[in-house]
Every structure is written in C-alpha cells, then in structure tokens.
Enzyme design. Structure first.
Site, short mmCIF file in Angstrom:
data_model
loop_
_atom_site.label_atom_id
_atom_site.label_comp_id
_atom_site.label_asym_id
_atom_site.label_seq_id
_atom_site.Cartn_x
_atom_site.Cartn_y
_atom_site.Cartn_z
N CYS A 76 1.84 -8.36 5.80
CA CYS A 76 1.34 -6.80 5.52
C CYS A 76 -0.05 -6.57 5.17
O CYS A 76 -1.07 -7.63 5.46
CB CYS A 76 2.30 -6.41 4.45
SG CYS A 76 3.83 -6.01 4.91
N ASP A 77 -0.40 -5.65 4.74
CA ASP A 77 -1.67 -4.93 4.68
C ASP A 77 -2.75 -5.79 4.17
O ASP A 77 -4.01 -5.81 4.71
CB ASP A 77 -1.77 -3.53 4.18
CG ASP A 77 -1.03 -2.52 4.91
OD1 ASP A 77 -0.13 -2.93 5.60
OD2 ASP A 77 -1.25 -1.29 4.70
N LYS A 78 -2.49 -6.45 3.10
CA LYS A 78 -3.81 -6.99 2.58
C LYS A 78 -3.40 -8.66 2.42
O LYS A 78 -4.22 -9.32 2.55
CB LYS A 78 -3.79 -6.61 0.85
CG LYS A 78 -4.25 -5.42 1.04
CD LYS A 78 -5.66 -4.76 1.58
CE LYS A 78 -5.75 -3.47 1.64
NZ LYS A 78 -4.92 -2.63 2.37
N ASP A 83 0.68 -1.25 0.01
CA ASP A 83 0.01 -0.13 0.01
C ASP A 83 0.81 1.27 0.00
O ASP A 83 0.44 2.47 -0.58
CB ASP A 83 -1.08 0.02 1.32
CG ASP A 83 -2.12 -1.07 1.19
OD1 ASP A 83 -2.25 -1.47 -0.17
OD2 ASP A 83 -2.84 -1.04 1.79
N SER A 125 -4.98 4.59 5.50
CA SER A 125 -3.81 3.63 6.31
C SER A 125 -3.96 3.57 7.63
O SER A 125 -4.24 4.47 8.50
CB SER A 125 -2.51 4.37 5.63
OG SER A 125 -1.62 3.69 6.34
#
Length: 663
Positions: A162-164, A120, A537
């Site tokens: 991480c994020d996804k 991201d 974020s």
C-alpha cells in the site's frame, strides 16, 4: 473497578512451571576456521537458529531475509483475532509463507521480519494523517536497519502493498546496492458485485450531508466496498501505482503488480520471486545492476502511461536517491509526460472505470510496456530480477501462453476485451485519454505545482483541451475547515478553494482526499477548483492542484492569499502547460507580474500555523527534508547536507555567543 482476584483468576495448572529444558538435539556445523575467524555474532546466530527449531543439519543454506508490512492477527482458519489497519497488509503473511517454503525447498534458510504500515484511507481527515508521509522515511530506515542487523543474509525479499509501506520497502531495497533484492507486490482487492469501489465509498459523509445519499444507502455501500479481505484498493491510487512502478523498475518478476490477493496466481508470484532471488544470488546479480538511471526513466514512463498517482512524484525521486541514481527534476517529469501517452483506462480516471484486477488480466505492466516499446520510449537493455534484460522479458511476454490466457479470462469473466483496458496509442487518442500530469507555475506557485490533468472532467475542457477558471478565492487554513464548508454547503458551483498551511511544515504534507473525493462525487464538484500546498490521494480526480511551492508556512505566496482575491487557473491538458496566478481584487484587477509584487508585499496569513496536533516526530521530519531539498527532491534525508547545515548552525551560534558582551 474489577477486583484483582477476578483479574487473576486462573486454573491451578498455571503453577506447573519448568525451570530447565533439554535444548535442541544435534551439533552445529562448526569448523576450526569458523571458531577462530568468525564474529561471535555469527556463531551465536547459529545457536539462535536451532533454538527456534531449525534443524542443525540444515544450517548451511543461503540465508534469505523476508521483510513485509504484515498487520493484524488471524487464527488457523484465517478468521480475525486482531484486526490490521487495512486489507493491504492483512493477507501478506500468506505471501510470506509461500515465499519462505520455496526458499526452503531450494535448501535456503528463510528469515522473516515485519514493519507494518498505516492506511491513508483510515487516517483521512484525522491527525493520523500527520504521520502518513513521514512514516515512509521512518519505515525505510527500519527496513534498512533490519537488513543490516542480519549480517549473514545473502539476499532480501520485500513484500508490501500500500501507499507508504510499499514505497518504503522499495526505497530500502534500492539502497541495498550489493545485495540481491526482489519486491513482491501485495496485489489488489476485488470490487463488490454490487456497490461502489473503496475510493468513491469514502465520500458517503459528504454526499449524505449534501442530500445526495440516504442514511440506509450510505450504510449498505460502506459495508460492501472492500469485497475481499486482502490487497490494495481497487483503483489506480498510490498503492496500485507503487506496485506498477516497482515492476517497471525491474524489481519484481514479470506481471507481478495488481495480482488478485489470496488467489493462486498471486501465491505463485511469491514462489516465482523466491526462485528469482536464489538465481540472482547464484549469478551474482545485485540491486545496483537493476536500479539504474535508465530503470528510473522506465518507471517514470510507465507511471505516465498508466496515469498513476501524483504521490509517486514524491516516491520515485526518493527511490532514485536511495539507489544513488540521478534524481528526476521537474523538467524531466514534464518532458516524459509530454512524450508518453496514457494507455490505461482504469479507476479513478477512466474514461471507463475498470477496476485494477481488469488491468492485471489485460496484461498489466508488461502489456503496457509492449506498447511503449513500439513507441521507442523504453530503455530495454536494463537488467531485471529475472536475470534477463527488459527486452528479453518483453519478448517472452509477447509470445507467452500466460498473456493469452489472462486476456481470455478477462473476456470470459467480465465480457471485456483486453484492448478496452490497455490500449494502443491510436485507440487511446480516439477514446480521449490525455497525458497524465501538468506542472503549472505562476505567481502563486513560483517553485511549481502538480495537477493530474488527465483527471479533469472532459466536460470542463474546451475544444483545445484547455481548462480555464477565474473566480474569487475562498481561503481555508485547515482541511477540517475546508471539508466543513463543503458539508455545510458553503461551497458553490464556480468557487475556487485555496487550502494552505498544509505542507510539510504544517501537517507533514497531509493527503486531502476528504476534500478532493467530495468534489469528485458531488454533482457540482467538477465546477470547483482546489489549490493547496498539501498533496492528494492517488485516487483524487478533478481540477485539484497540489504540491504548491513554496508552501504557505515557508512564506510561499499561497500563504498570503485572502478571501475574495481573484485567481486565474489555466491548464492545457493537451500540451501539459499551465499557469496559476493571483490577479488582485474584483475592484482592481492587476497583471500576473503586478500580482507577484502585491503578494510579495503582503504578510503571511496569521491563521496559518503548524497544527497544534503536529507530532514532534513529524516536525523533525519536516525540518530534515526541508534542508534536503524538500518535496521536489522526494522529501528525503540528504545526510551530507543535513550535517553541513547543522555544523553551520553550530558555528553561527558559537560566533553569536562569542560576540555577546561580557558582564
């Protein structure tokens, strides 16, 4: 143009080509019953296994599938041959090897498969962000397909950072109800000895454009920010929060989240996870025993106590949906955040900006859970991947040597006491830590909105912990135009920015960290409020209100706001209550009720439209998640509901055709 002869220049020995090989030596461990009863795929799988080099005498072990988000390509010494997208998936191959070796040492047969993930941070402000959130659903689908495509698997280990990638992995494993599954978090990168963390460094463009940073400073700070090559960013953003939530669900071994990537303690965590998955299989413990309604409750409580990313309001419901658990409502989130004190002081919300490695050394998730247990907020009877209940795990942690040595290391290395990072409720209140999330409503957001109220600058709160801002709106219909306004100094102290048309239907619900980070780190930013139907974020801070529903492109009131409209924002950060209202024009202010009627009569801003760069893949995702309940249900695919809508649509089209006059 390069000549073909130059492209094809090779040594003569490339023509030394073999056309047949001996094949593996030995015999498959087949039986009469296997040959008569087993599917041909199971039998051919054995041929494939020895063809790849596995010893035919070692084919009887339990099969453990290792899934990961691995990206990039390294040589034998670890130097990059081809870069990954981010540090979060750069070193997970090491975890894979540690876990695989441990499975082999227990006479198991490890398999490995990969679905890499985006960054991201890398895609902020680009059209790559339009694929970010939808990627989560796609990756979870592929992970599930990979699991099912190895029909002989006995258990699954999922490695992500991480994020996804990590939410996708957690969603996929949560849906494997009858299999033993364990999550291995990919850990964190270290902060630089000198310089800025990976969150703040993403604002060098905005600060330079506002004359708050020199070109040389920007270049040096940008170079140093990712101080080690692996792990998620050093702040409690979506990556770190997703690790915390996976552990809070009971899907990891204790004290797994936020471990420093590449270090011995991190590698040992992978080996512990392999031992746990083997024990789960032997004891017939499966995912449905672990991911329950009570486990979802615990995850929400731990999320609130850490002050985690609001993106988990999208991911935890999706995990619950995958596990066939009750999906949390806005009321559930509101209740838990009112009941649960924030206890952790880390980047980006502080009050002291400790990096996540310090939260790990201070005791991480189990340390926070000890405090929550004392407050009676946890459901301790839940089962975990250790084969023990949460209560048993916490009893062990409280008396463990590991707990004491981690805190001692924090003191020795950084001269920080553990209780300065993870606090008791009383100490947290003394330090001014406030609860995490508020869900404001009003005539701009009749379906609700989200603000991480704990991240509002304390100087902007009054003596009752209330944030109040009333001003004229400056409306933007793309993130690009909003960040341009900031960089060209069109945004001033006291402005209210409205960014609309950026929800699922417009951009795939892009993350607008470019804007929120700029406001955080510009000197006047704390005096600006941002309202958007996009998301933020996990490292975003400030008076930033997102997830506004309905979104502008769904004829939500936010899509009808105009430049110069009077907007009133009130956020009670203590009682977690808030309002978000349009009050007319400067020359004629109206009440919130009258404002609702005015907005209802207005057309949607004609400048709002799906981005011309929105991929068809994302358009399809947006439509499917919309009929499945939208963002407040986790942007999932409710297959039964989708089929119902499609069948109703087909029927309506048929009826419409039948009603047309014939010529």
């Amino acid at each position: 143009m390069v000549k073909i002869d130059n492209l094809m220049h090779q040594l003569e020995d490339i023509y030394d080509i073999k056309t047949v090989a001996r094949g593996p030596i030995g015999k498959l461990p087949l039986t009469d019953n296997m040959l008569r009863k087993s599917p041909s795929g199971n039998l051919f799988g054995l041929s494939q296994n020895v063809g790849m080099g596995w010893n035919p005498n070692m084919l009887d072990g339990k099969q453990v599938l290792l899934l990961s988000t691995q990206g990039g390509l390294k040589d034998e010494d670890g130097h990059p041959l081809a870069l990954g997208y981010h540090t979060g998936h750069w070193e997970v191959d090491i975890l894979m090897k540690e876990a695989a070796n441990e499975v082999s040492q227990h006479a198991g047969i490890p398999f490995a498969a990969y679905v890499s993930d985006p960054c991201d941070g890398r895609s902020q402000g680009t059209t790559g962000m339009f694929d970010s959130f939808p990627y989560r659903n796609d990756a979870a689908t592929v992970y599930r397909r990979l699991i099912r495509s190895l029909p002989t698997r006995d258990a699954v280990l999922g490695i992500g950072t991480c994020d996804k990638g990590l939410p996708a992995m957690t969603i996929a494993l949560a849906s494997m109800q009858d299999l033993p599954t364990v999550v291995i978090p990919g850990g964190v990168t270290l902060p630089p000895l000198y310089g800025e963390d990976a969150g703040k460094v993403q604002t060098i463009g905005a600060r330079y454009s506002n004359d708050e940073l020199s070109l040389e400073e920007a270049a040096e700070l940008g170079c140093m920010a990712c101080a080690t090559p692996g792990g998620g960013c050093q702040f409690l953003g979506t990556a770190a929060t997703a690790q915390v939530v996976a552990e809070a669900l009971g899907m990891t071994v204790p004290h797994a989240a936020l471990a420093p990537s590449g270090q011995k303690v991190w590698k040992e965590m992978a080996r512990q996870s392999s031992r746990a998955i083997i024990a789960m299989e032997e004891e017939s413990i499966s995912t449905k025993d672990i991911v329950t309604d009570d486990a979802i409750h615990n995850a929400m409580v731990v999320h609130a106590s850490f002050g985690g990313s609001t993106n988990l309001l999208l991911h935890i419901p999706a995990i619950a949906h995958a596990a066939k658990c009750k999906i949390p409502s806005i009321e559930d989130w509101h209740r838990i955040n009112k009941e649960t004190p924030r206890l952790v002081s880390v980047l980006p919300n502080g009050p002291t900006p400790h990096p996540t490695i310090r939260a790990f050394l201070a005791g991480g998730v189990p340390e926070v859970m000890l405090h929550l247990r004392d407050l009676g907020l946890l459901r301790e009877h839940v089962m975990t991947v250790t084969g023990h209940t949460l209560q048993e795990n916490l009893d062990w942690w409280e008396q463990s040597e590991r707990r004491q040595k981690m805190k001692q290391k924090l003191k020795e290395a950084d001269q920080i006491d553990a209780d300065e990072v993870i606090m008791s409720k009383e100490k947290a209140e003394q330090r001014g830590l406030t609860s995490t999330v508020t869900f404001p409503t009003g005539n701009i957001a009749p379906e609700g909105a989200v603000i991480k109220s704990t991240s509002i600058d304390p100087a902007r709160l009054d003596e009752n912990q209330v944030y109040y801002h009333k001003s004229e709106a400056k409306v933007f219909t793309s993130e690009a135009s909003a960040i341009e306004a900031i960089k060209t100094k069109q945004i001033k102290k006291g402005d209210i920015m409205v960014l609309t048309g950026c929800g699922p239907l417009g951009t795939g619900m892009e993350e607008t960290y470019q804007v929120t980070s700029a406001l955080k780190h510009l000197s006047y930013g704390k005096y600006v409020t941002l309202i958007t139907d996009a998301r933020f974020s996990g490292v975003s801070t400030g008076a930033c209100i997102g997830h506004v529903g309905p979104e502008g492109l769904a004829e939500g009131p936010i899509g009808k706001l105009q430049d110069g409209d009077i907007i009133e924002v009130r956020i009670d950060a203590k009682n977690l209550e808030g309002s978000l209202n349009f009050l007319g024009k400067p020359e004629q202010e109206v009440s919130p009720e009258e404002g609702a009627h005015v907005l209802a009569s207005r057309p949607v801003n004609t400048a709002i439209k799906p981005s011309k760069h929105l991929p068809d893949d994302t358009r399809l995702w947006a439509a499917l998640q919309k009929v499945s309940g939208g963002t407040w249900k986790g942007s999932v695919y409710d297959v039964d509901r989708i089929i119902e809508v499609l069948e109703a649509g087909e029927k309506a089209l048929e009826d419409n055709r039948a009603a047309q006059p014939t010529r």
